[in-house]
Design an enzyme around this catalytic site. Structure first.
Site, PDB file in Angstrom:
ATOM      1  N   GLY A   1       0.887  -1.146   0.063  1.00 37.95           N
ATOM      2  CA  GLY A   1      -0.190  -0.139   0.004  1.00 37.95           C
ATOM      3  C   GLY A   1       0.920   1.248   0.151  1.00 37.95           C
ATOM      4  O   GLY A   1       0.743   2.121  -0.812  1.00 37.95           O
TER       5      GLY A   1
ATOM      6  N   THR B   1       3.652  -6.881   5.422  1.00 38.16           N
ATOM      7  CA  THR B   1       4.603  -6.592   6.256  1.00 38.16           C
ATOM      8  C   THR B   1       5.072  -7.591   7.505  1.00 38.16           C
ATOM      9  O   THR B   1       5.941  -7.605   7.884  1.00 38.16           O
ATOM     10  CB  THR B   1       4.201  -5.322   6.927  1.00 38.16           C
ATOM     11  OG1 THR B   1       2.882  -5.437   7.599  1.00 38.16           O
ATOM     12  CG2 THR B   1       4.519  -4.136   6.054  1.00 38.16           C
TER      13      THR B   1
ATOM     14  N   ASN C   1      10.036  -9.539  15.011  1.00 34.70           N
ATOM     15  CA  ASN C   1      10.356 -10.797  14.126  1.00 34.70           C
ATOM     16  C   ASN C   1      11.385 -10.594  13.305  1.00 34.70           C
ATOM     17  O   ASN C   1      11.542  -9.703  12.390  1.00 34.70           O
ATOM     18  CB  ASN C   1       9.069 -11.333  13.370  1.00 34.70           C
ATOM     19  CG  ASN C   1       9.369 -12.546  12.886  1.00 34.70           C
ATOM     20  OD1 ASN C   1       9.808 -12.741  11.750  1.00 34.70           O
ATOM     21  ND2 ASN C   1       8.593 -13.555  13.348  1.00 34.70           N
TER      22      ASN C   1
ATOM     23  N   THR D   1      10.329 -11.033   9.275  1.00 40.26           N
ATOM     24  CA  THR D   1       9.319  -9.908   8.653  1.00 40.26           C
ATOM     25  C   THR D   1      10.114  -8.491   8.899  1.00 40.26           C
ATOM     26  O   THR D   1       9.930  -7.589   8.074  1.00 40.26           O
ATOM     27  CB  THR D   1       8.157  -9.989   9.098  1.00 40.26           C
ATOM     28  OG1 THR D   1       8.133  -9.853  10.654  1.00 40.26           O
ATOM     29  CG2 THR D   1       7.613 -11.163   9.185  1.00 40.26           C
TER      30      THR D   1
ATOM     31  N   GLN E   1      11.567  -5.983   5.809  1.00 46.51           N
ATOM     32  CA  GLN E   1      10.876  -4.761   5.703  1.00 46.51           C
ATOM     33  C   GLN E   1      12.093  -3.613   5.704  1.00 46.51           C
ATOM     34  O   GLN E   1      11.961  -2.539   4.851  1.00 46.51           O
ATOM     35  CB  GLN E   1       9.888  -4.300   6.713  1.00 46.51           C
ATOM     36  CG  GLN E   1       8.704  -4.693   6.754  1.00 46.51           C
ATOM     37  CD  GLN E   1       7.760  -4.154   7.845  1.00 46.51           C
ATOM     38  OE1 GLN E   1       7.160  -3.118   7.559  1.00 46.51           O
ATOM     39  NE2 GLN E   1       7.611  -4.902   8.831  1.00 46.51           N
TER      40      GLN E   1
ATOM     41  N   GLU F   1       8.910   2.072   7.686  1.00 46.38           N
ATOM     42  CA  GLU F   1       9.111   3.385   6.765  1.00 46.38           C
ATOM     43  C   GLU F   1      10.605   3.885   6.775  1.00 46.38           C
ATOM     44  O   GLU F   1      11.157   4.358   5.885  1.00 46.38           O
ATOM     45  CB  GLU F   1       8.265   4.405   7.319  1.00 46.38           C
ATOM     46  CG  GLU F   1       6.790   4.293   6.587  1.00 46.38           C
ATOM     47  CD  GLU F   1       5.822   5.266   7.107  1.00 46.38           C
ATOM     48  OE1 GLU F   1       5.348   5.816   6.262  1.00 46.38           O
ATOM     49  OE2 GLU F   1       5.571   5.172   8.591  1.00 46.38           O
TER      50      GLU F   1
END
Ligand code: MOS
Length: 754
Positions: free
Chosen positions: A252, A481, A644, A647, A651, A718
């Site tokens: 997204g 994510t 984690n 994941t 990211q 981000e």
């Protein structure tokens, strides 16, 4: 929403309240198998019976009005069920724009055209091909007006932003001119960043159907709750009559953080044809109707003393803005707090353009802002003949000087140190253009990464079943994510269970409410709620056993009980105990269930919560073609608890890849006459492919930020895009001696500076 104290016996044994036990990490993705086998369903994948297909028709002029749409040929085309236009679409209730419906939607309520690509009609047919084909039969006439399309030529017309939001658009601290007058070294440069468009793998897609006055949607969204609210308000129906489901979102990046026109149009079309309607955007439709990152022009002035102390920091930002709606890309917000300085001025203004609405895009503000500001810091270090890390350490901000607040937790020094060591920074030659390997100049650069952390109220349900398995539900969503994974792990850990016994349901607005998956806030918002609900369910089990005279735990106190592997036991005598299943079975078999929430504490305004990082890049620039390859990127991040490994680090790596894209590739080109994005496809809108990405090494400090929230996580989605563009620009300078201040740094711009 109540935040109850955890039952004393339910807390883990770790010294620090809420710290995540490392043994529970390194788990695979909860949804990995579903993803690779295709069992994971995205919005457009759902086979809703009797579904019809909608095609979104877009304007071909940038400004003016639709004067007529002759739809007779389209309406008579094979398979066509309806053609909705501004001339026949049902009128929606006129509502004042509420905070949750700030978006200025294009839902066929008037004939105005504000940008090329704006939705102006919808064709619905029994197949997608029929709908697409019939759309070509529409005869549309326009009243064409002059459009505002020259951003750089109209910078002089910039104006203040309407409704800037929580933080002011402009700030001023200290006496900038006095500080500047004292400065021994001054850097004054202007940097530009282009329009970028979100391009998640899954394009925006909606399936809508009505059951009498109730509306159901499968929608690809970052916020089922926001969707539900916006749709209800725009259509003028009660919120409980809207159900949004989104078990998986295929990315997204901010574009799916709000509800755009096509979602409402799908619902209107479904009503018009009396059957379910699927509306999935084509790739080219991602460029305009669903947001973009605004173009920025950023003027930066830095004044420093001979020893490198920043005296004056000035950052003036001009953004492009759609005539439809203002958006503040807060490029200079981080500049207010990133370093210590005597005085600091930041401003943000906008220039109106006949383009689609600009919106949040991965690290809005910090991504564009650090590209400019961290380039300027490098230029200052070069002028001062100072190592760029040293310059940053000399100006290390112990507190947020912009707001005069302490940080919840900040370990940026360790980031510089760790990343520099891993990268081998000490071997870098600070003199540019010295390292030639074959036909390539090699250079290294670094930058600081930062992203503010947010957290919102969230709720979750935890249900312990008779067979000892656990169900967890929350109205959040997983964008790919890792939200499923960390929720399963949080529940499992709180309940002393193996995560494989936990079933998680997300992405359904009938579940307890959770915030939008935006602003890197999901882990910090939802995991504390899951933990509270799990603790509450566990306390209920404790109390059932304690009250049950057939239980070996009968008459004990909750604080005397421990939990491990689905079994509750006496801490002083661990062989005395009962499994979850035994307790529930012995009490009639009814599952034990708790709905709990968590929200930021009252002290949230007394701290600044930011994640930080240090990012280093090595580039190779071809001597003849000026083609840039990013050989290596090393990043070390202080993001609080890493929930984690798999994941989380994924990211960060993804963020760095996007940073490379920002630095070298990505740019939407606007036709200067027609205002359409010229390169609205993946052939011409360049994003990196594997061949563009070298080695990426990320590490995290993993120091829990317990002031920010009880799981200590500040969010990770981000930050890793920030700093990367500057680190690469700085590396290109080190390689070639050429400073490019216009992103993306394409070969022609390096060549130009010979
Ligand atoms: Mo984000 S750019 O808040 O999805």
């Amino acid at each position: 929403m109540s935040i109850r104290r955890a039952p004393p016996g339910a807390s883990d044994d770790s010294a620090q309240e809420g710290a995540i036990a490392p043994a529970r990490r390194l788990k695979d993705r909860y949804d990995g198998r579903a993803k690779v086998t295709g069992a994971a369903r995205y919005a457009a994948d759902f086979a809703v019976p009797d579904v019809a297909y909608a095609f979104l028709v877009q304007s071909t002029i940038p400004n003016g009005a639709v004067t007529s749409i002759d739809s007779s040929a389209a309406e008579h085309a094979y398979g066509v069920l309806a053609v909705l236009t501004p001339f026949n679409a049902p009128r929606l209730p006129v509502l004042p724009l509420q905070p949750s419906v700030r978006r200025n939607l294009s839902v066929l309520q008037n004939t105005e055209v504000h940008y090329n690509g704006q939705p102006i009609a919808v064709v619905v047919a029994t197949s997608l091909d029929e709908a697409t084909c019939a759309a070509a039969l529409l005869r549309i006439t326009y009243d064409v007006q002059t459009a505002k399309l020259d951003f750089m030529g109209r910078l002089g017309e910039s104006r203040p932003i309407k409704e800037p939001g929580r933080d002011p658009a402009d700030t001023s601290r200290g006496d900038l001119s006095a500080s500047m007058a004292k400065a021994a070294t001054i850097v004054e440069e202007t940097y530009t960043t282009p329009i970028q468009n979100h391009n998640s793998m899954e394009t925006h897609s909606t399936v809508a159907w009505w059951e009498r006055d109730k509306l159901n949607l499968y929608d690809s969204t970052q916020s089922i709750t926001g969707d539900q609210q916006t749709i209800a308000k725009v259509l003028g129906i009660p919120i409980e009559n809207v159900r949004v489901q989104c078990p998986f979102t295929g990315g997204g990046f901010g574009s799916k953080g709000s509800t755009w026109s096509h979602v409402i149009l799908a619902a209107m079309a479904a009503k018009a044809v009396g059957r379910p309607v699927k509306l999935a955007l084509d790739r080219n439709q991602m460029f305009g109707p669903v947001g973009c990152r605004p173009a920025t022009v950023q003027k930066i002035r830095l004044g420093a003393s001979t020893n490198g102390r920043l005296l004056a920091v000035q950052h003036n930002v001009v953004l492009h803005s759609s005539v439809m709606e203002d958006f503040l890309e807060p490029s200079a917000f981080a500049t207010r707090m990133l370093y210590s300085s005597e005085s600091n001025i930041t401003t943000h203004q906008v220039v109106d353009m006949n383009l689609g609405i600009a919106t949040h895009m991965r690290a809005p503000g910090e991504a564009t802002g650090t590209a400019a500001f961290e380039s300027a810091m490098d230029e200052l270090a070069i002028k001062l003949k100072m190592d760029p890390i040293h310059l940053r350490l000399v100006n290390y901000a112990e507190i947020d000087e912009g707001k005069n607040l302490a940080f919840t937790s900040k370990h940026l020094r360790e980031c510089y140190q760790q990343a520099a060591e891993q990268f081998g920074w000490s071997r870098r030659n600070p003199t540019p253009g010295q390292r030639l390997e074959g036909t390539e100049f090699i250079g290294c650069g670094m930058a600081t990464a930062t992203r503010h952390a947010t957290r919102s109220a969230a709720q979750a349900i935890v249900r312990i079943l008779q067979d000892g398995r656990v169900f967890v539900g929350s109205g959040t969503q997983d964008l790919g994510t890792g939200t499923y994974t960390i929720i399963a792990e949080t529940a499992a850990e709180t309940l002393g269970l193996d995560p494989s016994l936990v079933e998680v349901k997300l992405g359904d607005s009938t579940l307890p409410r959770a915030p939008a998956s935006t602003g890197s806030q999901s882990a910090a918002s939802v995991c504390p709620a899951v933990r509270n609900a799990a603790r509450q369910a566990l306390l209920q089990l404790f109390n059932l056993a304690i009250a049950d005279d057939r239980s070996p735990l009968h008459g004990r106190k909750p604080e005397d009980l421990g939990v491990l592997d689905g079994r509750i036991f006496l801490k002083l005598h661990p062989s005395t105990g009962q499994t979850f299943a035994e307790i529930i079975t012995s009490n009639g078999g009814k599952p034990v269930e708790a709905i709990e929430g968590a929200e930021p504490g009252a002290d949230r305004a007394s701290y600044t919560a930011n994640s930080f990082g240090a990012v280093f890049a090595e580039v190779a620039v071809d001597r003849d073609t000026c083609m840039v390859k990013v050989r290596r990127v090393v990043g070390t991040y202080d993001i609080g608890t890493l929930m984690n490994n798999k994941t989380g680090l994924n990211q960060l790596i993804g963020g760095i890849v996007w940073g490379v894209s920002f630095a070298l590739h990505e740019e939407a080109h606007i036709d200067p006459v027609f205002g359409r994005t010229v390169n609205e496809n993946f052939a011409e809108y360049h994003v990196p492919v594997n061949a563009d990405i070298g080695q990426i090494d990320v590490t995290v400090l993993d120091i829990p930020d317990m002031l920010f929230n009880p799981v200590g996580a500040r969010g990770i989605g981000e930050i890793a895009i920030t700093g990367v563009a500057a680190a690469i620009a700085n590396a290109i300078y080190n390689a070639t001696g050429k400073r490019v201040r216009q992103f993306p740094i394409t070969s022609d711009k390096i060549m130009d500076r010979r």
